[in-house]
Motif scaffolding. Structure first.
Motif, PDB file in Angstrom:
ATOM      1  N   ALA A   1       0.828  -1.213   0.000  1.00  0.00           N
ATOM      2  CA  ALA A   1       0.000   0.000   0.000  1.00  0.00           C
ATOM      3  C   ALA A   1       0.860   1.259   0.000  1.00  0.00           C
ATOM      4  CB  ALA A   1      -0.929  -0.013   1.214  1.00  0.00           C
ATOM      5  N   VAL A   2       1.905   1.277   0.843  1.00  0.00           N
ATOM      6  CA  VAL A   2       2.775   2.456   0.923  1.00  0.00           C
ATOM      7  C   VAL A   2       3.501   2.690  -0.396  1.00  0.00           C
ATOM      8  CG1 VAL A   2       4.836   3.399   2.032  1.00  0.00           C
ATOM      9  CG2 VAL A   2       3.073   2.304   3.423  1.00  0.00           C
ATOM     10  N   PHE A   3       4.070   1.629  -0.949  1.00  0.00           N
ATOM     11  CA  PHE A   3       4.823   1.756  -2.198  1.00  0.00           C
ATOM     12  C   PHE A   3       3.912   2.195  -3.338  1.00  0.00           C
ATOM     13  CE2 PHE A   3       7.236  -0.138  -5.834  1.00  0.00           C
ATOM     14  CZ  PHE A   3       8.425   0.556  -5.633  1.00  0.00           C
ATOM     15  N   ALA A   4       2.700   1.601  -3.408  1.00  0.00           N
ATOM     16  CA  ALA A   4       1.757   1.963  -4.466  1.00  0.00           C
ATOM     17  C   ALA A   4       1.303   3.406  -4.329  1.00  0.00           C
ATOM     18  CB  ALA A   4       0.554   1.019  -4.427  1.00  0.00           C
ATOM     19  N   ALA A   5       1.037   3.837  -3.095  1.00  0.00           N
ATOM     20  CA  ALA A   5       0.611   5.221  -2.878  1.00  0.00           C
ATOM     21  C   ALA A   5       1.715   6.198  -3.256  1.00  0.00           C
ATOM     22  CB  ALA A   5       0.212   5.410  -1.412  1.00  0.00           C
TER      23      ALA A   5
END
Length: 526
Positions: free
Chosen positions: A180-184
């Motif tokens: 989630a962090v990387f995608a955001a």
């Protein structure tokens, strides 16, 4: 008599495969073993990372694909979990037949291919993206059961094996959070398709590394005819089961989009239910080599799988609507929203470690009860959190508590099913747990979406949106509470009952298990 001989042959083949793997692993260097475990555990990590990759930047992806309907947006999550959940058993059987190593490596190559196509769908439309996400889920479906089989075949019973499996489970929240962090971050700083292109590159690297570090297991028996192959893979049973699960899931997830008044929703649900009934009948009465050995599953297994279904449906609702709450109600960016679930990764690792220790001291039923409490309490704190309250109050507690449900339930369920079925069905037991986990996430979103659209008055204002999210969270609380009730019944049922196998600890801390075996199995092993 033929069935007994066939089961004995299967058992001999599986024992030979296990001994082959262990004989190779004992010559591993420490670095080789670390890399081997790391690559295999990436199956868990990447499965959840791909789930998290659509959670935080969901609305950015939706804007890029010209989608704003909440029901269609939920398919970006549900479609992926659907195929992960429905195909795990089949690919677990493929691993038993063609080799765990082969299916594991193919799984990462497949994962990479459809991650690439999911990114390229930005040049097409949301239908291609949903199609790519759905087929992307076949990669984890290949990876998961065969990763568990590789670890289970590599390490004998004992403390080391318990900790490796705890690590495997503990990477679930870490994968979801980092995904989630990387995608955001990529969606805000670069372009959202790079999330899936980077995923494709990483999966390709893991596939190549796996070729060099994973020991050879076995290949398909020689001389199999096409009909023999159909029987070994139980293609008829798999077709009935997969089609039934897919149709039921589509009905529940499509209903919030088009409404329950549309006739095809009912038709899909009824046909899916009939196919599932046909699957159960075929597996119990007709299949020469059933995909699911229903005769080997007892009432304890039913209770545990019921708990898992309730708990993980509760989790799926929580993780989807938590991000909607962060971004649509509190007005936070996808990156800020993803950052707020980072504590879940640390809490999950702690839960995995504690569970690994508790499994040698407590019965799995108690661990399952604690897990169901974690799922329920996490949803309760999310449901009652005020909009303008500081994150460090109820929301933070919800983020910290929920991973304990995830990382306590999975190993407990795996142990119960492992104890409940004969040795020749150990791979099926692990696959069945994983099937229930992933399918429940998808079907839970369908139930929650139906609740949301019926209580949010169209969702045109923030109060109405919040009302829909709260309603979905209450649905999650209901699933979790049902899981608590089932786990209590399971505990009461098993209290005071003698174990059907003895457990003896060796001086080295390993576990010796004495299982009841048939006379034919004893003679075969002799």
């Amino acid at each position: 008599m033929a069935d007994t001989d066939r089961d004995s042959d299967d058992l001999v083949r599986q024992i030979t495969n296990v001994e082959s793997i262990r004989s190779q692993v004992q010559y591993f260097s420490r670095i080789h073993e670390v890399v081997f475990v790391s690559v295999v555990c990436m199956a868990q990590f990447m499965t959840q990372a791909a789930l998290g990759a659509c959670l935080a930047p969901l609305h950015i992806i939706g804007d890029g694909l010209n989608v704003s309907n909440p029901g269609i947006l939920s398919w970006l999550i549900a479609g992926y979990s659907l195929t992960v959940g429905t195909f795990i058993l089949f690919f677990g059987r493929c691993g038993d037949l063609f080799g765990y190593r082969s299916m594991f490596i193919i799984g990462f190559f497949w994962f990479a291919l459809w991650s690439l196509i999911a990114g390229l769908s930005v040049y097409s439309n949301y239908m291609l993206f949903i199609f790519a996400r759905t087929l992307q889920g076949l990669g984890p479906a290949m990876l998961f059961p065969n990763a568990l089989a590789l670890l289970g075949s590599t390490y004998p019973p004992g403390n080391k094996k318990r900790m490796v499996f705890a690590l495997f489970g503990g990477l679930a929240p870490a994968g979801a959070v980092l995904g989630a962090v990387f995608a955001a971050w990529l969606s805000e700083r670069a372009w959202w398709p790079w999330t899936f292109w980077c995923m494709a590159i990483y999966c390709l690297i893991l596939a190549v590394v796996g070729i060099f570090v994973i020991p050879f297991t076995h290949s398909a028996p020689k001389g199999l005819s096409f009909n023999d192959l159909l029987v070994e893979l139980d293609v008829i049973g798999a077709t009935l089961g997969v089609t039934g699960l897919v149709l039921v899931n589509i009905a529940w997830n499509q209903a919030p989009v088009v409404g329950w008044s549309v006739a095809y929703v009912y038709v899909l649900l009824i046909v899916g239910a009939l196919l599932l009934a046909g699957f159960i009948f075929y597996e119990m009465r007709v299949a020469p080599k059933p995909l699911i050995p229903f005769h080997a599953l007892n009432l304890d297994v039913s209770f545990i799988l019921g708990c898992m279904a309730c708990g993980w449906a509760s989790f799926g609702i929580w993780v989807f609507y938590l991000f909607q709450f962060f971004e649509n109600i509190r007005g936070q960016t996808p990156l800020a929203s993803a950052a707020q679930i980072v504590p879940a990764s640390l809490s999950g690792l702690a839960a995995a470690g504690v569970t690994g220790l508790l499994m040698s001291k407590l019965r799995p039923g108690w661990i399952m009860l604690f897990a169901m409490l974690g799922f329920t309490i996490g949803n309760v704190f999310f449901a009652i959190a005020p909009v303008h309250q500081t994150y460090w109050a109820l929301t933070f507690v919800s983020v910290v508590v929920m991973p304990w449900g995830m990382d306590m339930s999975f190993p407990a369920a795996t142990v119960v099913l492992s104890d409940a079925v004969p040795r020749r069905h150990q791979g099926v037991a692990a696959s069945l747990v994983t099937t229930v986990v992933n399918y429940s996430i998808s079907i839970g979103l369908g139930f929650a979406g139906t609740v949301e659209v019926h209580v949010n008055n169209g969702g045109k204002t923030l109060p109405d949106l919040l009302k829909g999210y709260r309603g979905s969270a209450y649905m999650g609380i209901g699933f979790g509470s049902l899981g608590i009730a089932l786990s209590l019944v399971f505990l009461l049922k098993s209290a005071g009952r003698s174990h059907d196998h003895a457990v003896e600890m060796t001086p080295q801390g390993e576990v010796k298990e004495a299982r009841d075996e048939t006379d034919s199995t004893r003679s075969t092993l002799a």
